[in-house]
Design a protein around this motif. Structure first.
Motif, PDB file in Angstrom:
ATOM      1  N   GLU A 173       0.834  -1.211   0.000  1.00 42.73           N
ATOM      2  CA  GLU A 173       0.000   0.000   0.000  1.00 42.73           C
ATOM      3  C   GLU A 173       0.865   1.256   0.000  1.00 42.73           C
ATOM      4  OE1 GLU A 173       0.042  -2.189   2.456  1.00 42.73           O
ATOM      5  OE2 GLU A 173      -1.927  -3.111   2.740  1.00 42.73           O
ATOM      6  N   GLY A 174       2.119   1.096   0.461  1.00 45.27           N
ATOM      7  CA  GLY A 174       2.992   2.267   0.579  1.00 45.27           C
ATOM      8  C   GLY A 174       2.764   2.913   1.929  1.00 45.27           C
ATOM      9  N   ILE A 175       3.122   2.170   3.002  1.00 47.41           N
ATOM     10  CA  ILE A 175       2.982   2.708   4.365  1.00 47.41           C
ATOM     11  C   ILE A 175       4.381   2.701   4.964  1.00 47.41           C
ATOM     12  CG2 ILE A 175       1.841   2.456   6.624  1.00 47.41           C
ATOM     13  CD1 ILE A 175      -0.339   0.766   5.217  1.00 47.41           C
ATOM     14  N   GLU A 176       4.958   3.879   5.036  1.00 45.00           N
ATOM     15  CA  GLU A 176       6.349   4.057   5.499  1.00 45.00           C
ATOM     16  C   GLU A 176       6.566   3.426   6.881  1.00 45.00           C
ATOM     17  OE1 GLU A 176       8.585   5.813   3.518  1.00 45.00           O
ATOM     18  OE2 GLU A 176      10.143   5.252   4.965  1.00 45.00           O
ATOM     19  N   GLY A 177       7.646   2.719   7.041  1.00 47.22           N
ATOM     20  CA  GLY A 177       8.013   2.167   8.348  1.00 47.22           C
ATOM     21  C   GLY A 177       7.179   0.967   8.762  1.00 47.22           C
ATOM     22  N   TYR A 178       6.346   0.456   7.879  1.00 50.77           N
ATOM     23  CA  TYR A 178       5.496  -0.684   8.244  1.00 50.77           C
ATOM     24  C   TYR A 178       5.487  -1.736   7.140  1.00 50.77           C
ATOM     25  CZ  TYR A 178       1.110  -3.294   8.808  1.00 50.77           C
ATOM     26  OH  TYR A 178       0.163  -4.286   8.892  1.00 50.77           O
ATOM     27  N   ARG A 179       5.110  -1.334   5.957  1.00 49.48           N
ATOM     28  CA  ARG A 179       4.901  -2.327   4.913  1.00 49.48           C
ATOM     29  C   ARG A 179       6.206  -2.980   4.435  1.00 49.48           C
ATOM     30  NH1 ARG A 179       1.693  -5.717   4.890  1.00 49.48           N
ATOM     31  NH2 ARG A 179      -0.228  -4.557   4.649  1.00 49.48           N
ATOM     32  N   VAL A 204       2.086  -6.352  -5.662  1.00 47.67           N
ATOM     33  CA  VAL A 204       1.344  -5.364  -6.454  1.00 47.67           C
ATOM     34  C   VAL A 204       1.216  -4.099  -5.591  1.00 47.67           C
ATOM     35  CG1 VAL A 204      -0.841  -6.494  -5.778  1.00 47.67           C
ATOM     36  CG2 VAL A 204      -0.828  -4.975  -7.696  1.00 47.67           C
ATOM     37  N   SER A 205       1.600  -2.944  -6.177  1.00 46.87           N
ATOM     38  CA  SER A 205       1.624  -1.748  -5.310  1.00 46.87           C
ATOM     39  C   SER A 205       0.573  -0.705  -5.696  1.00 46.87           C
ATOM     40  CB  SER A 205       3.018  -1.111  -5.329  1.00 46.87           C
ATOM     41  OG  SER A 205       3.179  -0.368  -6.508  1.00 46.87           O
ATOM     42  N   PHE A 206       0.141   0.046  -4.668  1.00 44.44           N
ATOM     43  CA  PHE A 206      -0.825   1.138  -4.886  1.00 44.44           C
ATOM     44  C   PHE A 206      -0.217   2.155  -5.855  1.00 44.44           C
ATOM     45  CE2 PHE A 206      -3.856   1.416  -0.928  1.00 44.44           C
ATOM     46  CZ  PHE A 206      -4.236   0.109  -1.139  1.00 44.44           C
ATOM     47  N   LYS A 207       1.086   2.451  -5.633  1.00 45.48           N
ATOM     48  CA  LYS A 207       1.752   3.477  -6.435  1.00 45.48           C
ATOM     49  C   LYS A 207       1.662   3.119  -7.925  1.00 45.48           C
ATOM     50  CE  LYS A 207       4.532   7.109  -6.460  1.00 45.48           C
ATOM     51  NZ  LYS A 207       4.199   8.408  -5.906  1.00 45.48           N
ATOM     52  N   GLU A 208       1.971   1.849  -8.225  1.00 41.64           N
ATOM     53  CA  GLU A 208       1.923   1.388  -9.617  1.00 41.64           C
ATOM     54  C   GLU A 208       0.498   1.424 -10.174  1.00 41.64           C
ATOM     55  OE1 GLU A 208       3.115  -2.747 -10.385  1.00 41.64           O
ATOM     56  OE2 GLU A 208       4.920  -2.137  -9.271  1.00 41.64           O
ATOM     57  N   LEU A 209      -0.439   0.936  -9.354  1.00 44.85           N
ATOM     58  CA  LEU A 209      -1.819   0.818  -9.840  1.00 44.85           C
ATOM     59  C   LEU A 209      -2.561   2.144  -9.890  1.00 44.85           C
ATOM     60  CD1 LEU A 209      -3.305  -2.317  -8.009  1.00 44.85           C
ATOM     61  CD2 LEU A 209      -2.880  -2.084 -10.438  1.00 44.85           C
ATOM     62  N   TYR A 210      -2.353   2.949  -8.844  1.00 41.29           N
ATOM     63  CA  TYR A 210      -3.194   4.151  -8.715  1.00 41.29           C
ATOM     64  C   TYR A 210      -2.416   5.472  -8.852  1.00 41.29           C
ATOM     65  CZ  TYR A 210      -5.985   0.474  -6.505  1.00 41.29           C
ATOM     66  OH  TYR A 210      -6.636  -0.705  -6.230  1.00 41.29           O
ATOM     67  N   GLY A 211      -1.076   5.370  -8.860  1.00 45.21           N
ATOM     68  CA  GLY A 211      -0.270   6.588  -8.969  1.00 45.21           C
ATOM     69  C   GLY A 211       0.019   7.239  -7.624  1.00 45.21           C
ATOM     70  N   PHE A 212      -0.540   6.705  -6.535  1.00 44.80           N
ATOM     71  CA  PHE A 212      -0.314   7.264  -5.186  1.00 44.80           C
ATOM     72  C   PHE A 212      -0.082   6.128  -4.204  1.00 44.80           C
ATOM     73  CE2 PHE A 212      -3.478  10.109  -7.138  1.00 44.80           C
ATOM     74  CZ  PHE A 212      -2.837  11.331  -7.029  1.00 44.80           C
ATOM     75  N   SER A 213       0.803   6.371  -3.240  1.00 45.77           N
ATOM     76  CA  SER A 213       0.919   5.415  -2.134  1.00 45.77           C
ATOM     77  C   SER A 213      -0.162   5.777  -1.122  1.00 45.77           C
ATOM     78  CB  SER A 213       2.299   5.521  -1.479  1.00 45.77           C
ATOM     79  OG  SER A 213       2.404   6.782  -0.843  1.00 45.77           O
ATOM     80  N   LEU A 214      -0.438   4.878  -0.163  1.00 51.49           N
ATOM     81  CA  LEU A 214      -1.468   5.203   0.841  1.00 51.49           C
ATOM     82  C   LEU A 214      -1.028   6.430   1.656  1.00 51.49           C
ATOM     83  CD1 LEU A 214      -4.222   4.394   2.044  1.00 51.49           C
ATOM     84  CD2 LEU A 214      -2.997   3.124   3.768  1.00 51.49           C
ATOM     85  N   ASP A 215       0.280   6.513   1.980  1.00 51.42           N
ATOM     86  CA  ASP A 215       0.761   7.685   2.727  1.00 51.42           C
ATOM     87  C   ASP A 215       0.433   8.977   1.976  1.00 51.42           C
ATOM     88  OD1 ASP A 215       1.788   6.228   4.829  1.00 51.42           O
ATOM     89  OD2 ASP A 215       3.812   6.098   4.022  1.00 51.42           O
ATOM     90  N   GLU A 216       0.653   8.959   0.653  1.00 48.78           N
ATOM     91  CA  GLU A 216       0.372  10.181  -0.138  1.00 48.78           C
ATOM     92  C   GLU A 216      -1.122  10.484  -0.153  1.00 48.78           C
ATOM     93  OE1 GLU A 216       4.141   9.750  -3.239  1.00 48.78           O
ATOM     94  OE2 GLU A 216       2.208   8.874  -3.754  1.00 48.78           O
TER      95      GLU A 216
END
Ligand code: SF4
Ligand code: ZN
Ligand code: ZN
Length: 316
Positions: A94-100, A121-133
């Protein structure tokens, strides 16, 4: 060594020392009988709900936590005796700094040990944003209504489906436990979304060609027992909680159900079975709701714009 008195002996094998007391059934089990009982329960659930067909390619959603890794271990073990399923682990980043990152490493090392291919499979790749963003953007807009989990839940469900399709899986297994299932039932009721009760079931219906069928082999395993299985089997899993893990309603419901279970052993199973009996009637009504294709991303959706695209629209 002093012989064990009969009251301290496992009620199943009548030999080894008791280690776990299963309140809802009255069994008092030794470690070996406990782990075997979990494995047979999972096998029985798979058979009862006809979860697998010969030659299925099963994508197992592995987060790196205790439940998903216990599930991966059990599926790998069952497959050793009847090797008619191909397994691939799929992890969502999902792109969660310090956890994922830690979870990804743990998932990868378990897969290596079990010789199971691992796909990320990553949020960044699929959606253009990480969960943190996504969370940062929502907070900078002063949005307080939607929690990180509200975004994460919707986007992760879609990501797991995308990951399963990328590895050409015929089915996807998630490690939802009995506790997760019962919490979801009550959450849907509290949200007034009763038609979801028809959709959230141990084996999802094939309603759209782009939706990989989902199975839940742990739907009759209490969370406590899945955790205990991981401890007894010495499975290396991530036990640091997600920094966003504060979804108020689910936490309240979890607390309430656990209190009920402590006072009235078997409550979780009763709720689970009650919904199982009610579901056919709900499904009759749900059939009238047609699945469409999202006008933005082309994925299956109940409305002409899917929930993910609606949420991402706010983020953008
Ligand atoms: Fe996503 Fe919330 Fe779970 Fe964290 S706790 S992984 S944000 S759903
Ligand atoms: Zn025993
Ligand atoms: Zn969409």
């Amino acid at each position: 060594m002093k012989p064990l008195t009969s009251s301290k002996v496992c009620t199943l094998c009548n030999k080894n020392e008791q280690f776990f007391s299963r309140e809802y059934s009255g069994e008092k089990l030794c470690k070996k009988c406990f782990t075997q009982s979990i494995e047979s329960k999972v096998r029985a659930t798979i058979t009862r709900y006809k979860m697998l067909r010969f030659n299925d390619h099963l994508a197992v959603a592995v987060s790196g936590g205790k439940d998903s890794l216990s599930l991966l271990y059990i599926l790998a073990k069952l497959n050793k005796f009847r090797p008619n399923t191909t397994l691939t682990a799929v992890t969502v980043d999902e792109g969660i700094e310090g956890y994922r990152n830690e979870a990804l490493e743990i998932a990868a090392s378990n897969c290596k040990q079990l010789k199971i291919p691992h796909h990320i499979v990553s949020f960044k790749e699929l959606y253009g944003f990480s969960l943190d963003e996504i969370v940062q953007r929502a907070r900078s807009r002063g949005e307080t209504e939607l929690t990180a989990c509200a975004y994460c839940g919707v986007l992760r469900r879609k990501a797991i489906n995308a990951g399963a399709r990328q590895v050409c899986a015929s089915k996807v297994a998630t490690a939802h436990t009995l506790d997760d299932e019962v919490q979801t039932v009550l959450m849907n009721i509290f949200h007034g979304d009763v038609m979801r009760l028809a959709k959230e079931k141990p084996v999802t219906s094939e309603v759209h060609p782009l939706l990989v069928q989902k199975i839940k082999p742990f739907c009759e395993i209490p969370e406590k027992e899945s955790a205990l299985y991981a401890y007894v089997k010495k499975i290396d899993f991530q036990d640091t909680p997600c920094p966003y893990a504060s979804e108020a309603l689910r936490n309240d419901i979890r607390g309430m159900i656990n209190q009920m279970e402590a006072k009235h052993a078997g409550t979780k199973f009763t709720v689970f079975k009650a919904i199982e009996r009610l579901r056919p009637a709900l499904e009759e009504t749900a059939k009238k709701e047609k699945f469409q294709t999202c006008k933005e991303c082309g994925e299956p959706s109940a409305l002409d714009l899917c929930k993910s695209c609606e949420l991402l629209g706010h983020v953008r």
